[in-house]
Write an enzyme that holds these catalytic residues in place. Structure first.
Site, PDB file in Angstrom:
ATOM      1  N   ASP A  35       0.852  -1.201   0.000  1.00 23.95           N
ATOM      2  CA  ASP A  35       0.000   0.000   0.000  1.00 23.95           C
ATOM      3  C   ASP A  35       0.883   1.244   0.000  1.00 23.95           C
ATOM      4  OD1 ASP A  35      -2.438  -1.720   1.881  1.00 23.95           O
ATOM      5  OD2 ASP A  35      -2.728  -0.794  -0.074  1.00 23.95           O
ATOM      6  N   PHE A  49      -5.454   3.804   6.099  1.00 23.04           N
ATOM      7  CA  PHE A  49      -5.004   3.047   7.271  1.00 23.04           C
ATOM      8  C   PHE A  49      -5.604   1.643   7.314  1.00 23.04           C
ATOM      9  CE2 PHE A  49      -2.819   6.547   9.143  1.00 23.04           C
ATOM     10  CZ  PHE A  49      -3.502   7.664   8.670  1.00 23.04           C
ATOM     11  N   ASP A  65     -10.082  -4.666  -1.004  1.00 22.62           N
ATOM     12  CA  ASP A  65      -9.049  -4.194  -0.086  1.00 22.62           C
ATOM     13  C   ASP A  65      -9.653  -3.388   1.057  1.00 22.62           C
ATOM     14  OD1 ASP A  65      -6.020  -2.180  -0.692  1.00 22.62           O
ATOM     15  OD2 ASP A  65      -6.949  -2.880   1.158  1.00 22.62           O
TER      16      ASP A  65
HETATM   17  C1  DX5 Z   1      -6.101   1.238   3.313  1.00 24.02           C
HETATM   18  C2  DX5 Z   1      -5.306  -0.022   3.119  1.00 24.02           C
HETATM   19  C3  DX5 Z   1      -5.949  -1.155   3.908  1.00 24.02           C
HETATM   20  C4  DX5 Z   1      -5.061  -2.344   4.010  1.00 24.02           C
HETATM   21  C5  DX5 Z   1      -5.844  -3.544   4.486  1.00 24.02           C
HETATM   22  O1  DX5 Z   1      -5.450   2.268   2.628  1.00 24.02           O
HETATM   23  O2  DX5 Z   1      -5.247  -0.339   1.731  1.00 24.02           O
HETATM   24  O3  DX5 Z   1      -7.146  -1.486   3.270  1.00 24.02           O
HETATM   25  O4  DX5 Z   1      -4.438  -2.633   2.849  1.00 24.02           O
HETATM   26  O5  DX5 Z   1      -5.869  -3.456   5.867  1.00 24.02           O
HETATM   27  P1  DX5 Z   1      -7.030  -4.171   6.716  1.00 24.02           P
HETATM   28  O6  DX5 Z   1      -7.199  -5.561   6.165  1.00 24.02           O
HETATM   29  O7  DX5 Z   1      -6.511  -4.160   8.143  1.00 24.02           O
HETATM   30  O8  DX5 Z   1      -8.232  -3.317   6.497  1.00 24.02           O
HETATM   31 ZN    ZN Z   2      -4.267  -1.574  -0.921  1.00 29.19          ZN
END
Ligand code: DX5
Ligand code: ZN
Length: 221
Positions: free
Chosen positions: A37, A146, A178
């Site tokens: 990310d 996040f 995601d």
């Molecule tokens: C947000 C990120 C999150 C991350 C996944 O910008 O892209 O979505 O990858 O984290 P979790 O699975 O903890 O939501």
């Molecule tokens: Zn992502």
């Protein structure tokens, strides 16, 4: 034939002091992709990894899935490809011309795969004309920025509508999801037609990471 669900642990939730070990652990747990990310503090309110992180982790045997949550994806695309990205996903909301951006990235490498992502509040209709140009569409089911956020339930109908559109048109485009995916939220997401599951907290905070992968693949609900 049952389709193979791909699990893509997100580095955002990995222990930052042991990233290499965390990647090996993800591979041993049955993950096939590694999700980076990349956030620039402008497109979304966080500042995470640059190309050097991809370079450091790209040879660990996982498919390097780079998610560019940045305002100018073309500015850094080549650097991420040179660092070892296998897929580059950019955001619909970050560019003026989706097709020009996709074509420019494809010209940078003969093997790069290209994805297009939309944020939760962006209507699916905005990207339907572009779906067939992309290897994957990444549906953000939390606001970019996040890990550890709650899954946004309206994402499920977005995934189902996209899956129906791809099926109706017989496209090859895959659906990646995601954000906020765990033992409770994964079932409707798989039933709606997701192919690739990004996971941050659920995987990296799990007691049993192998079991977490099985749950996200729908093999142990
Ligand atoms: C947000 C990120 C999150 C991350 C996944 O910008 O892209 O979505 O990858 O984290 P979790 O699975 O903890 O939501
Ligand atoms: Zn992502």
């Amino acid at each position: 034939m049952e389709k193979e669900i791909i699990v893509a642990p997100s580095l955002l939730s990995a222990r930052k002091g042991e990233l290499a070990e965390e990647v090996i652990s993800a591979k041993e747990a049955g993950a096939k992709w590694l999700h980076y990310d990349i956030i620039d503090g402008h497109f979304a309110p966080n500042l995470t990894f640059g190309p050097s992180f991809v370079e450091a982790l790209a040879d660990k045997g996982l498919y390097n899935d780079v998610h560019l949550m940045i305002t100018d994806p073309l500015k850094y695309a080549k650097k991420f490809i040179q660092a070892g990205a296998d897929n580059l996903t950019f955001h619909f909301e970050a560019v003026d011309d989706v097709i020009e951006t996709e074509e420019t990235i494809r010209k940078m490498s003969s093997t790069i795969q290209v994805g297009l992502s939309i944020k939760p509040r962006t209507p699916l209709e905005n990207i339907l004309p572009f779906v067939n140009y992309f290897d994957l569409i990444l549906i953000m089911s939390v606001e970019p920025g996040f890990s550890g956020q709650e899954y946004i339930p309206s994402s499920t109908e977005k995934i189902a509508a996209l899956a129906a559109y791809i099926k109706k048109n017989n496209y090859k485009t895959k659906i990646e999801v995601d954000g906020g995916l765990n033992g409770e939220t994964i079932k409707p997401v798989l039933e709606a037609g997701a192919d690739i599951i990004v996971t941050g907290n659920f995987f990296f905070k799990a007691e049993d990471r192998k079991k977490a992968v099985r749950i996200l693949k729908g093999e142990e609900l």
